[in-house]
Design a protein around this motif. Sequence first.
Motif, short mmCIF file in Angstrom:
data_model
loop_
_atom_site.label_atom_id
_atom_site.label_comp_id
_atom_site.label_asym_id
_atom_site.label_seq_id
_atom_site.Cartn_x
_atom_site.Cartn_y
_atom_site.Cartn_z
N VAL A 71 -3.70 -0.63 34.20
CA VAL A 71 -4.88 0.17 34.53
C VAL A 71 -5.11 1.22 33.46
CG1 VAL A 71 -5.92 1.76 36.21
CG2 VAL A 71 -4.55 -0.19 37.01
N VAL A 72 -4.04 1.89 33.07
CA VAL A 72 -4.15 2.95 32.06
C VAL A 72 -4.66 2.39 30.74
CG1 VAL A 72 -2.84 4.62 30.69
CG2 VAL A 72 -2.44 4.44 33.16
N GLU A 73 -4.07 1.30 30.28
CA GLU A 73 -4.47 0.75 28.98
C GLU A 73 -5.90 0.22 29.00
OE1 GLU A 73 -2.64 1.33 26.28
OE2 GLU A 73 -1.29 2.32 27.68
N GLU A 74 -6.30 -0.46 30.06
CA GLU A 74 -7.66 -0.98 30.12
C GLU A 74 -8.67 0.15 30.28
OE1 GLU A 74 -10.90 -3.88 30.34
OE2 GLU A 74 -9.09 -3.49 29.18
N THR A 75 -8.32 1.21 31.01
CA THR A 75 -9.21 2.36 31.12
C THR A 75 -9.38 3.03 29.77
OG1 THR A 75 -8.57 2.72 33.43
CG2 THR A 75 -9.62 4.56 32.29
N LEU A 76 -8.30 3.17 29.02
CA LEU A 76 -8.40 3.76 27.68
C LEU A 76 -9.36 2.97 26.80
CD1 LEU A 76 -4.66 4.71 27.15
CD2 LEU A 76 -6.59 6.30 27.18
N ARG A 77 -9.37 1.65 26.94
CA ARG A 77 -10.30 0.83 26.16
C ARG A 77 -11.72 0.90 26.74
NH1 ARG A 77 -13.56 -3.20 26.53
NH2 ARG A 77 -12.99 -3.53 28.69
N TYR A 78 -11.84 0.74 28.03
CA TYR A 78 -13.12 0.59 28.72
C TYR A 78 -13.91 1.90 28.80
CZ TYR A 78 -16.17 -0.49 32.75
OH TYR A 78 -17.23 -0.66 33.61
N ASP A 79 -13.21 3.00 29.03
CA ASP A 79 -13.89 4.29 29.26
C ASP A 79 -13.01 5.41 28.72
OD1 ASP A 79 -15.89 5.98 30.11
OD2 ASP A 79 -15.42 5.80 32.25
N SER A 80 -12.92 5.49 27.41
CA SER A 80 -12.05 6.45 26.73
C SER A 80 -12.26 7.88 27.24
CB SER A 80 -12.33 6.40 25.23
OG SER A 80 -11.58 7.38 24.56
N PRO A 81 -11.19 8.64 27.46
CA PRO A 81 -11.34 10.02 27.93
C PRO A 81 -11.93 10.95 26.87
CG PRO A 81 -9.04 9.52 27.52
CD PRO A 81 -9.78 8.24 27.36
N VAL A 82 -11.93 10.50 25.63
CA VAL A 82 -12.55 11.25 24.53
C VAL A 82 -13.69 10.40 24.00
CG1 VAL A 82 -12.23 12.23 22.23
CG2 VAL A 82 -10.43 12.46 23.95
N GLY A 83 -14.89 10.97 23.96
CA GLY A 83 -16.04 10.22 23.47
C GLY A 83 -16.05 10.10 21.97
N GLN A 84 -16.14 11.20 21.29
CA GLN A 84 -16.18 11.26 19.82
C GLN A 84 -15.34 12.43 19.35
OE1 GLN A 84 -19.29 9.27 21.41
NE2 GLN A 84 -19.52 11.45 21.52
N PHE A 85 -14.61 12.22 18.25
CA PHE A 85 -13.82 13.32 17.72
C PHE A 85 -12.87 12.79 16.68
CE2 PHE A 85 -10.22 16.29 17.90
CZ PHE A 85 -10.88 17.48 17.77
N PRO A 86 -12.51 13.49 15.72
CA PRO A 86 -13.18 14.61 15.09
C PRO A 86 -13.95 14.13 13.86
CG PRO A 86 -10.93 14.52 14.32
CD PRO A 86 -11.14 13.32 15.24
N LEU A 87 -14.65 15.03 13.22
CA LEU A 87 -15.32 14.66 11.97
C LEU A 87 -14.29 14.46 10.88
CD1 LEU A 87 -18.43 17.04 11.79
CD2 LEU A 87 -18.44 14.56 12.03
N ARG A 88 -14.50 13.43 10.11
CA ARG A 88 -13.71 13.17 8.91
C ARG A 88 -14.68 13.08 7.75
NH1 ARG A 88 -9.42 14.26 11.51
NH2 ARG A 88 -8.40 12.66 12.74
N TYR A 89 -14.19 13.20 6.55
CA TYR A 89 -15.06 13.16 5.37
C TYR A 89 -14.55 12.10 4.41
CZ TYR A 89 -16.88 17.37 7.38
OH TYR A 89 -17.45 18.25 8.27
N ALA A 90 -15.45 11.26 3.94
CA ALA A 90 -15.07 10.17 3.03
C ALA A 90 -14.52 10.75 1.74
CB ALA A 90 -16.28 9.29 2.75
N SER A 91 -13.35 10.29 1.33
CA SER A 91 -12.73 10.77 0.09
C SER A 91 -13.22 9.96 -1.12
CB SER A 91 -11.21 10.72 0.19
OG SER A 91 -10.79 9.39 0.45
N GLU A 92 -13.91 8.86 -0.83
CA GLU A 92 -14.50 8.03 -1.88
C GLU A 92 -15.66 7.26 -1.25
OE1 GLU A 92 -11.74 4.09 -1.76
OE2 GLU A 92 -10.83 5.88 -2.65
N ASP A 93 -16.49 6.65 -2.07
CA ASP A 93 -17.56 5.82 -1.54
C ASP A 93 -16.94 4.64 -0.79
OD1 ASP A 93 -19.26 7.53 -2.85
OD2 ASP A 93 -20.04 6.04 -4.26
N ILE A 94 -17.49 4.36 0.41
CA ILE A 94 -16.97 3.29 1.26
C ILE A 94 -18.15 2.41 1.68
CG2 ILE A 94 -15.75 2.73 3.39
CD1 ILE A 94 -14.73 5.65 3.37
N GLU A 95 -17.99 1.12 1.55
CA GLU A 95 -19.02 0.20 2.01
C GLU A 95 -18.60 -0.38 3.36
OE1 GLU A 95 -21.25 -3.84 0.49
OE2 GLU A 95 -20.45 -2.43 -1.01
#
Length: 198
Positions: A71-95
């Motif tokens: 239940v815990v693992e499927e909930t983590l996949r299905y409805d993550s307790p964290v929506g978005q986080f954190p901001l990261r910054y590209a260290s090089e151009d990425i396609e």
Amino acid sequence: EPGDDLTTDLIAAREAGDGLSEAELVGTLLLMLVAGHETTLNLITNAVRALLAHPDQLRLVLDGALPWSAVVEETLRYDSPVGQFPLRYASEDIEVGEVVIRRGEALLASYAAAGRDAGHYPDADRFDLTRQPARHLSLGHGPHFCLGSGLARLEAETALRHLFGRFPELALAEGERPEPIGSFVSNSVRTLRVRTRK
């Protein structure tokens, strides 16, 4: 009231001048509160919502066909307790596909969206406790993997096992339409009204 706990030790380290600045102390305590409490609360709430909305899946656990860890693992996949986080910054151009993310541009990891990626999970919008393997990014990855993941999993499994052990007929309250938390980071609901008997 000092005690035998991490908060007391952190404050003592600050007062002893062991190199912990006030900003580091406050930041660490805030991180412990958010990462160590709110996310686990969201995980438990999201699991209860999913189980009550999918009684066939709840029955698999109550009958002992599957462990609470599923239940815990499927909930983590299905409805993550964290929506978005954190901001990261590209260290090089990425396609990525047909998009080029330029060096220095911000990237945002959406854990909630990652768990519903139909290209990675067959029938991604279905809550399925038998899904194997139940892989997800809800607890981060690599150097950003959650240090408290083991504790969060243990707390959630224990809470769910005891809640449904005590109230096996738990159901959503009549007409319950939970309001989402108004947060960019947290992914759950403000309240969840339930009935203990059908």
